[in-house]
Design a protein around this motif. Sequence first.
Motif, PDB file in Angstrom:
ATOM      1  N   ARG A  28      87.148 -15.463 107.621  1.00 23.87           N
ATOM      2  CA  ARG A  28      88.163 -15.037 109.090  1.00 23.87           C
ATOM      3  C   ARG A  28      89.197 -13.775 109.229  1.00 23.87           C
ATOM      4  O   ARG A  28      89.120 -13.534 110.167  1.00 23.87           O
ATOM      5  CB  ARG A  28      89.255 -16.136 107.717  1.00 23.87           C
ATOM      6  N   ARG A  31      87.227 -11.948 111.880  1.00 20.60           N
ATOM      7  CA  ARG A  31      87.297 -11.652 113.010  1.00 20.60           C
ATOM      8  C   ARG A  31      88.931 -11.670 113.384  1.00 20.60           C
ATOM      9  O   ARG A  31      89.551 -10.991 114.445  1.00 20.60           O
ATOM     10  CB  ARG A  31      86.914 -13.448 113.468  1.00 20.60           C
ATOM     11  N   ARG A  37      83.409  -9.587 116.862  1.00 27.29           N
ATOM     12  CA  ARG A  37      84.668 -10.692 118.117  1.00 27.29           C
ATOM     13  C   ARG A  37      83.455 -11.198 119.022  1.00 27.29           C
ATOM     14  O   ARG A  37      83.981 -12.189 119.342  1.00 27.29           O
ATOM     15  CB  ARG A  37      84.249  -9.288 119.145  1.00 27.29           C
ATOM     16  N   SER A  38      82.046 -11.359 119.396  1.00 28.94           N
ATOM     17  CA  SER A  38      81.496 -11.902 119.931  1.00 28.94           C
ATOM     18  C   SER A  38      80.510 -13.362 119.101  1.00 28.94           C
ATOM     19  O   SER A  38      80.790 -13.373 117.971  1.00 28.94           O
ATOM     20  CB  SER A  38      79.855 -11.563 120.823  1.00 28.94           C
ATOM     21  N   ARG A  39      80.180 -14.148 119.853  1.00 23.61           N
ATOM     22  CA  ARG A  39      79.915 -14.979 119.394  1.00 23.61           C
ATOM     23  C   ARG A  39      78.304 -14.717 118.307  1.00 23.61           C
ATOM     24  O   ARG A  39      77.971 -14.824 117.507  1.00 23.61           O
ATOM     25  CB  ARG A  39      79.558 -16.276 120.311  1.00 23.61           C
ATOM     26  N   ALA A  40      77.427 -13.875 119.454  1.00 21.20           N
ATOM     27  CA  ALA A  40      75.927 -13.139 118.629  1.00 21.20           C
ATOM     28  C   ALA A  40      76.406 -12.240 117.982  1.00 21.20           C
ATOM     29  O   ALA A  40      76.054 -11.955 116.892  1.00 21.20           O
ATOM     30  CB  ALA A  40      75.763 -12.938 119.312  1.00 21.20           C
ATOM     31  N   PHE A  42      79.125 -12.075 115.919  1.00 22.63           N
ATOM     32  CA  PHE A  42      79.457 -13.760 114.253  1.00 22.63           C
ATOM     33  C   PHE A  42      78.401 -13.958 113.727  1.00 22.63           C
ATOM     34  O   PHE A  42      77.999 -14.056 112.415  1.00 22.63           O
ATOM     35  CB  PHE A  42      80.406 -14.384 114.695  1.00 22.63           C
ATOM     36  N   GLU A  43      77.244 -14.294 114.704  1.00 25.10           N
ATOM     37  CA  GLU A  43      76.149 -15.508 114.098  1.00 25.10           C
ATOM     38  C   GLU A  43      75.412 -14.628 113.424  1.00 25.10           C
ATOM     39  O   GLU A  43      74.369 -14.704 112.048  1.00 25.10           O
ATOM     40  CB  GLU A  43      74.869 -16.178 114.882  1.00 25.10           C
ATOM     41  N   GLU A  44      74.753 -12.814 113.794  1.00 26.99           N
ATOM     42  CA  GLU A  44      74.146 -12.129 113.947  1.00 26.99           C
ATOM     43  C   GLU A  44      75.151 -11.861 111.389  1.00 26.99           C
ATOM     44  O   GLU A  44      74.502 -11.245 110.832  1.00 26.99           O
ATOM     45  CB  GLU A  44      74.327 -10.316 114.512  1.00 26.99           C
ATOM     46  N   TYR A  45      76.302 -10.772 112.188  1.00 30.28           N
ATOM     47  CA  TYR A  45      77.063 -11.085 111.124  1.00 30.28           C
ATOM     48  C   TYR A  45      76.656 -12.271 110.077  1.00 30.28           C
ATOM     49  O   TYR A  45      76.463 -11.313 108.429  1.00 30.28           O
ATOM     50  CB  TYR A  45      78.454 -10.653 111.109  1.00 30.28           C
ATOM     51  N   THR A  46      77.238 -12.865 109.751  1.00 31.94           N
ATOM     52  CA  THR A  46      76.523 -14.176 108.994  1.00 31.94           C
ATOM     53  C   THR A  46      75.380 -14.510 108.509  1.00 31.94           C
ATOM     54  O   THR A  46      75.101 -14.399 107.322  1.00 31.94           O
ATOM     55  CB  THR A  46      77.702 -15.734 109.543  1.00 31.94           C
ATOM     56  N   ASP A 338      78.844  -6.038 118.757  1.00 35.43           N
ATOM     57  CA  ASP A 338      79.802  -5.667 119.205  1.00 35.43           C
ATOM     58  C   ASP A 338      80.379  -4.116 119.150  1.00 35.43           C
ATOM     59  O   ASP A 338      80.035  -4.000 118.392  1.00 35.43           O
ATOM     60  CB  ASP A 338      81.008  -6.574 118.319  1.00 35.43           C
TER      61      ASP A 338
END
Length: 343
Positions: A28, A31, A37-40, A42-46, A338
């Motif tokens: 959280r 973000r 920032r982006s959905r892509a 966030f997916e990469e980071y997770t 990002d």
Amino acid sequence: MPQDVRFDLPFDTPVSEHLEYARERHLRWVRETGLVRSRAGFEEYTSWDLPQAAARTYPHASAEDMVVLMNWFSLAFLFDDQFDAGRPDRADRIAEVARELIVTPLRPAGSVPRVVCPITLAWAQVWDRLSDGMSLTWQTRFAASWGRFLVAHCEEVDLAARGLAGNLGLKEYAAFRRRTVGIHHSIDAGERSRGFEVPPQVMAHPVMERMRDLAADTIGFMNDIHSFERERRRGDGHNMIAVLRRERGCSWEEAAAEAYDMTTACLDEYLRLEARVPRMCDELDLDADARERVGMGVDAIRHWINGNYEWALTTGRYAAAKEGPVATAERAGRGSVDDLLTV
């Protein structure tokens, strides 16, 4: 060489019981601070699963401190992935942001960053929490190691921008890698995670100094091996296997085998020195309290060697096969989707 290369480590380390609690709050936070920032993005980071890395390297931290450590953990990784060696102006911006990150621990608490972007703002917030309760001696030691790490990354970007990254010989690369891997200040954070400090006379002792250097070498070389396929795909020459292949004029397989042998040699030397710690304590005439703090300091090193190793076997950060926006960004020379160096 695949990501799941195994090493024979003679010790196990625990995993924090607060992993899931802290993971939720950390994700959280990244973000809310604009670090992802982006959905892509966030997916990469997770997929990197940095919360697992923090939970393995700082297993004894409290639940709230684990959140702080996860937040700090993210900054170095995300900053590293902002590098775009093909743009000289990017190298200049990286140096500017790095200088701000370096001076933050040297300013009065609560100071507002003079270079404003998501990473500098997040670091100012994290440092207020990370330094809380620690002595000026510890803060100065951490800041010095943190500064050397960031300067080394700026040098790496500068070398790449000038087309000189492939010119480092083996000896030069090994010394450089010891700085870019960022283990000294990461071990320092192990003290913060448990609220203790290794006695200054121990930190200055040749045995402890060499142990910390060997831990950095071991972890750096392990990371080079585990991340090799990803970095070769990106054309990144900052990797021990690439340096060995170029210097020895050998095959990739032979270079990988030699890198493995060098890593195990560093680990073996570390273990021999660790066995000398009780004698070092005798030499320094340490009392029981100081010896206990030394023991926790050794634990902090072990947690980093083994915890980082276990994380590296499965993290998506080192995965060789990727498609989509992240793969496009990597082919462009930057690992992150990002842009975090501008407002």
